[in-house]
Design a protein around this motif. Structure first.
Motif, PDB file in Angstrom:
ATOM      1  N   PRO A  64      -4.401   4.558  -2.724  1.00  0.00           N
ATOM      2  CA  PRO A  64      -5.033   5.742  -2.110  1.00  0.00           C
ATOM      3  C   PRO A  64      -4.042   6.696  -1.444  1.00  0.00           C
ATOM      4  CG  PRO A  64      -6.272   3.765  -1.581  1.00  0.00           C
ATOM      5  CD  PRO A  64      -5.002   3.312  -2.224  1.00  0.00           C
ATOM      6  N   PHE A  65      -2.935   6.185  -0.856  1.00  0.00           N
ATOM      7  CA  PHE A  65      -1.988   7.104  -0.195  1.00  0.00           C
ATOM      8  C   PHE A  65      -1.380   8.071  -1.211  1.00  0.00           C
ATOM      9  CE2 PHE A  65      -1.373   3.783   3.293  1.00  0.00           C
ATOM     10  CZ  PHE A  65      -2.134   4.497   4.204  1.00  0.00           C
TER      11      PHE A  65
ATOM     12  N   GLU B 143       0.815  -1.223   0.000  1.00  0.00           N
ATOM     13  CA  GLU B 143       0.000   0.000   0.000  1.00  0.00           C
ATOM     14  C   GLU B 143       0.847   1.271   0.000  1.00  0.00           C
ATOM     15  OE1 GLU B 143      -2.899   0.845  -0.594  1.00  0.00           O
ATOM     16  OE2 GLU B 143      -4.289  -0.757  -0.137  1.00  0.00           O
ATOM     17  N   GLY B 144       2.152   1.122   0.280  1.00  0.00           N
ATOM     18  CA  GLY B 144       2.987   2.319   0.387  1.00  0.00           C
ATOM     19  C   GLY B 144       2.705   3.099   1.660  1.00  0.00           C
TER      20      GLY B 144
ATOM     21  N   LEU C  91      -2.750   9.283  -3.595  1.00  0.00           N
ATOM     22  CA  LEU C  91      -3.774  10.258  -3.998  1.00  0.00           C
ATOM     23  C   LEU C  91      -4.211  11.136  -2.822  1.00  0.00           C
ATOM     24  CD1 LEU C  91      -5.826   7.785  -6.220  1.00  0.00           C
ATOM     25  CD2 LEU C  91      -4.401   9.657  -7.042  1.00  0.00           C
ATOM     26  N   GLY C  92      -3.577  10.956  -1.656  1.00  0.00           N
ATOM     27  CA  GLY C  92      -3.854  11.869  -0.536  1.00  0.00           C
ATOM     28  C   GLY C  92      -4.609  11.263   0.633  1.00  0.00           C
ATOM     29  N   ALA C  93      -4.961   9.966   0.570  1.00  0.00           N
ATOM     30  CA  ALA C  93      -5.684   9.352   1.695  1.00  0.00           C
ATOM     31  C   ALA C  93      -4.800   9.335   2.945  1.00  0.00           C
ATOM     32  CB  ALA C  93      -6.102   7.931   1.342  1.00  0.00           C
ATOM     33  N   ASP C  94      -5.449   9.339   4.119  1.00  0.00           N
ATOM     34  CA  ASP C  94      -4.705   9.321   5.388  1.00  0.00           C
ATOM     35  C   ASP C  94      -4.666   7.926   6.005  1.00  0.00           C
ATOM     36  OD1 ASP C  94      -4.346  12.274   5.589  1.00  0.00           O
ATOM     37  OD2 ASP C  94      -6.528  12.189   5.557  1.00  0.00           O
ATOM     38  N   VAL C  95      -5.734   7.171   5.813  1.00  0.00           N
ATOM     39  CA  VAL C  95      -5.821   5.812   6.353  1.00  0.00           C
ATOM     40  C   VAL C  95      -6.461   4.937   5.271  1.00  0.00           C
ATOM     41  CG1 VAL C  95      -6.851   4.339   8.150  1.00  0.00           C
ATOM     42  CG2 VAL C  95      -6.138   6.678   8.730  1.00  0.00           C
ATOM     43  N   VAL C  96      -5.910   3.749   5.083  1.00  0.00           N
ATOM     44  CA  VAL C  96      -6.486   2.808   4.110  1.00  0.00           C
ATOM     45  C   VAL C  96      -6.884   1.551   4.860  1.00  0.00           C
ATOM     46  CG1 VAL C  96      -6.017   1.401   2.055  1.00  0.00           C
ATOM     47  CG2 VAL C  96      -5.095   3.719   2.204  1.00  0.00           C
ATOM     48  N   ILE C  97      -8.089   1.070   4.600  1.00  0.00           N
ATOM     49  CA  ILE C  97      -8.493  -0.178   5.243  1.00  0.00           C
ATOM     50  C   ILE C  97      -8.916  -1.191   4.176  1.00  0.00           C
ATOM     51  CG2 ILE C  97      -9.211   0.889   7.427  1.00  0.00           C
ATOM     52  CD1 ILE C  97     -12.085   0.567   6.450  1.00  0.00           C
ATOM     53  N   HIS C  98      -8.899  -2.450   4.591  1.00  0.00           N
ATOM     54  CA  HIS C  98      -9.347  -3.537   3.713  1.00  0.00           C
ATOM     55  C   HIS C  98     -10.074  -4.579   4.544  1.00  0.00           C
ATOM     56  CE1 HIS C  98      -6.903  -3.049   0.005  1.00  0.00           C
ATOM     57  NE2 HIS C  98      -6.070  -2.414   0.804  1.00  0.00           N
ATOM     58  N   SER C  99     -11.028  -5.228   3.903  1.00  0.00           N
ATOM     59  CA  SER C  99     -11.438  -6.529   4.386  1.00  0.00           C
ATOM     60  C   SER C  99     -10.464  -7.493   3.706  1.00  0.00           C
ATOM     61  CB  SER C  99     -12.874  -6.832   3.959  1.00  0.00           C
ATOM     62  OG  SER C  99     -13.124  -8.205   4.161  1.00  0.00           O
TER      63      SER C  99
ATOM     64  N   ALA D 235     -10.921  20.829   5.495  1.00  0.00           N
ATOM     65  CA  ALA D 235     -11.790  20.920   6.680  1.00  0.00           C
ATOM     66  C   ALA D 235     -11.130  20.288   7.907  1.00  0.00           C
ATOM     67  CB  ALA D 235     -13.117  20.220   6.376  1.00  0.00           C
ATOM     68  N   ASN D 236      -9.815  20.021   7.810  1.00  0.00           N
ATOM     69  CA  ASN D 236      -9.068  19.368   8.904  1.00  0.00           C
ATOM     70  C   ASN D 236      -9.644  18.002   9.262  1.00  0.00           C
ATOM     71  OD1 ASN D 236      -7.063  21.228   9.383  1.00  0.00           O
ATOM     72  ND2 ASN D 236      -8.490  22.535  10.542  1.00  0.00           N
ATOM     73  N   ALA D 237     -10.224  17.332   8.287  1.00  0.00           N
ATOM     74  CA  ALA D 237     -10.774  15.995   8.526  1.00  0.00           C
ATOM     75  C   ALA D 237      -9.814  14.954   7.937  1.00  0.00           C
ATOM     76  CB  ALA D 237     -12.150  15.873   7.891  1.00  0.00           C
ATOM     77  N   THR D 238      -9.976  13.721   8.384  1.00  0.00           N
ATOM     78  CA  THR D 238      -9.128  12.615   7.934  1.00  0.00           C
ATOM     79  C   THR D 238      -9.855  11.842   6.839  1.00  0.00           C
ATOM     80  OG1 THR D 238      -8.218  12.421  10.154  1.00  0.00           O
ATOM     81  CG2 THR D 238      -8.021  10.488   8.756  1.00  0.00           C
ATOM     82  N   LEU D 239      -9.145  11.540   5.753  1.00  0.00           N
ATOM     83  CA  LEU D 239      -9.773  10.746   4.687  1.00  0.00           C
ATOM     84  C   LEU D 239      -9.421   9.268   4.870  1.00  0.00           C
ATOM     85  CD1 LEU D 239     -11.447  10.632   2.043  1.00  0.00           C
ATOM     86  CD2 LEU D 239      -9.267  10.609   0.828  1.00  0.00           C
ATOM     87  N   VAL D 240     -10.469   8.463   5.064  1.00  0.00           N
ATOM     88  CA  VAL D 240     -10.298   7.012   5.174  1.00  0.00           C
ATOM     89  C   VAL D 240     -10.834   6.392   3.883  1.00  0.00           C
ATOM     90  CG1 VAL D 240     -10.936   4.934   6.457  1.00  0.00           C
ATOM     91  CG2 VAL D 240     -10.677   7.115   7.680  1.00  0.00           C
ATOM     92  N   VAL D 241     -10.025   5.539   3.264  1.00  0.00           N
ATOM     93  CA  VAL D 241     -10.467   4.863   2.029  1.00  0.00           C
ATOM     94  C   VAL D 241     -10.547   3.366   2.275  1.00  0.00           C
ATOM     95  CG1 VAL D 241      -9.944   4.394  -0.403  1.00  0.00           C
ATOM     96  CG2 VAL D 241      -9.423   6.643   0.561  1.00  0.00           C
ATOM     97  N   ASP D 242     -11.715   2.792   2.024  1.00  0.00           N
ATOM     98  CA  ASP D 242     -11.851   1.340   2.030  1.00  0.00           C
ATOM     99  C   ASP D 242     -11.462   0.868   0.633  1.00  0.00           C
ATOM    100  OD1 ASP D 242     -12.694  -1.303   1.857  1.00  0.00           O
ATOM    101  OD2 ASP D 242     -14.377  -1.008   3.223  1.00  0.00           O
TER     102      ASP D 242
END
Ligand SMILES: Cc1ncc(COP(=O)(O)O)c(C=O)c1O
Length: 394
Positions: free
Chosen positions: A195-196, A76-77, A198-206, A177-184
């Motif tokens: 996603p990282f 995921e980098g 592209l600017g995501a802060d947290v990446v999750i997976h099933s 907006a000082n919010a965190t972007l989470v990408v599933d």
């Protein structure tokens, strides 16, 4: 040799979780132990104080789990990854860390059913309010953001509508907006979408899905970008307790090594099947990111390295025709879940998304007639033959 993080995705998949075994084992052994012996009392105390590196207790750290986590972090980098007992444990832990003290989440309206239900049913008791919007229209994210918005949570492509969100645009809006972007990132896997970058802060997976890929493990993972995030997530995961066990981590790690190969075949099969369905007279519509008819076809080409293996479609005969098809296929198993080597077919409105409030299902265009197909690695002619005999019975 190039550092592993600079190698190609196939090399990262095989070598990313490199583990140096004292006996020279090529594959990390399964440390199926709950606890680790201390040399003496002072050693145990030093480990607990963090003054010495080592293992204490498997809920905190385990070498087999770590090897798998390292492989995913490399793919995921990200800085590091945290193996969880399920995808839902990954979602829950992420929200528990990022939403402490309550606040608002702006979430994709088309999202895995249990994620939506978690937010709607349990969210308010944690002081969490959720606004569900069509995140593929990024202006809707912008409009939904309030002062108390802490997280923008997107699933892209979304389960099961395959709607695609512009990750970079969502990241800009969230950060403004000082919010965190989470990408599933479950539907694409790190082979197809990064996603990282592209600017995501947290990446999750099933990990139950493509990462493991063999339909024999339930697991999840959280990937973080910084050491600071890692410390916060690790300490919460330890307290909440939803860690993966060593044997499942071993299986996921084994599955990861063939991820790029599996994805390549799955994408090729899915493309053929999507084209076949789109031409079939019994089919009303097909949604597949590799088809030009997909509303975000260009966006998908820009932000990912392939169309994935998930297809949604509806038959002209609606739900009764969909049911007849699902009851008559043999090779495609009638089962929920996705991303494995075997093709699976299911009915989201009565299965994966049955717990989601009907209004939200309607808002997200998860129609009663929508059929979801997860394309496996079988010979494509055999999958096509199976679908063809099913459709011929309608
Ligand atoms: C996109 C997505 N996220 C999360 C989950 C939850 O994962 P798990 O079933 O491993 O808890 C799923 C399960 O289908 C999913 O499809």
């Amino acid at each position: 040799m190039r550092p592993i993080r600079e190698c190609g995705i196939e090399t990262k998949a095989v070598h990313g979780g490199e583990y140096h075994d004292p006996l020279g084992a090529v594959i990390p052994p399964i440390y199926q132990t709950s606890t680790f012996r201390f040399r003496d009392v002072d050693h145990g105390a030093r480990l607990f104080r963090g003054e010495e590196d080592g293992y204490i207790y498997t809920r905190m750290r385990n070498p087999t789990i770590e090897a798998m986590e390292n492989a995913i972090a490399v793919l995921e980098g990200g800085w590091k990854a945290l193996g969880c007992a399920s995808g839902m444990a990954a979602v829950h832990t992420t929200l528990a860390v990022l939403m402490q003290g309550g606040g608002r989440i702006v979430c994709s309206e088309s999202v895995y059913g249990a994620t939506a239900t978690l937010l709607m049913a349990l969210g308010p008791s944690y002081g969490i309010e959720t606004t569900f919007v069509d995140t593929s229209r990024t202006e809707e994210i912008e409009r939904a953001i309030r002062q108390d918005t802490k997280v923008v949570f997107i699933e892209t492509p979304a389960n099961p509508t395959l709607v695609i969100t512009d990750i970079a645009a969502a990241a800009d809006i969230a950060h403004h907006a000082n919010a965190t972007l989470v990408v599933d990132n479950t539907f694409m896997s790190p082979v197809l979408q990064h996603p990282f970058a592209l600017g995501a802060d947290v990446v999750i997976h099933s990990m139950t899905k493509f990462l493991n890929g063999h339909a024999d493990v339930v697991g999840g993972v959280i990937v973080v970008k910084t050491e600071e995030q890692y410390k916060a997530f690790r300490s919460s995961l330890n307290l909440l307790g939803g860690v993966i066990d060593p044997f499942n981590a071993f299986l996921v790690h084994r599955g990861l090594k063939t991820l790029p190969l599996r994805i390549e075949r799955q994408c090729a099969n899915a493309m053929r099947i999507a084209e076949y369905l789109e031409r079939h007279p019994a089919v009303q519509w097909v949604r597949y990111p590799g088809l030009r008819s997909h509303p975000q076809y260009e966006l998908n080409r820009r932000q990912s390295d392939g169309p994935g293996a998930m297809i949604s479609f509806e038959l002209k005969g609606g739900l009764p025709a969909g049911k007849a098809l699902m009851n008559s296929v043999h090779l495609c198993a009638l089962a929920v879940s996705l991303g494995g080597v075997e093709s699976l077919i299911q009915h989201p409105a009565s299965m994966t998304h049955a717990t989601m409030a009907r209004e939200l299902r309607e808002q997200a265009a998860i129609t009663d007639g929508l059929v979801r197909l997860s394309v496996g690695i079988e010979n494509v002619e055999d999958i096509l033959g199976d679908l063809d005999q099913g459709l011929s019975k309608l």
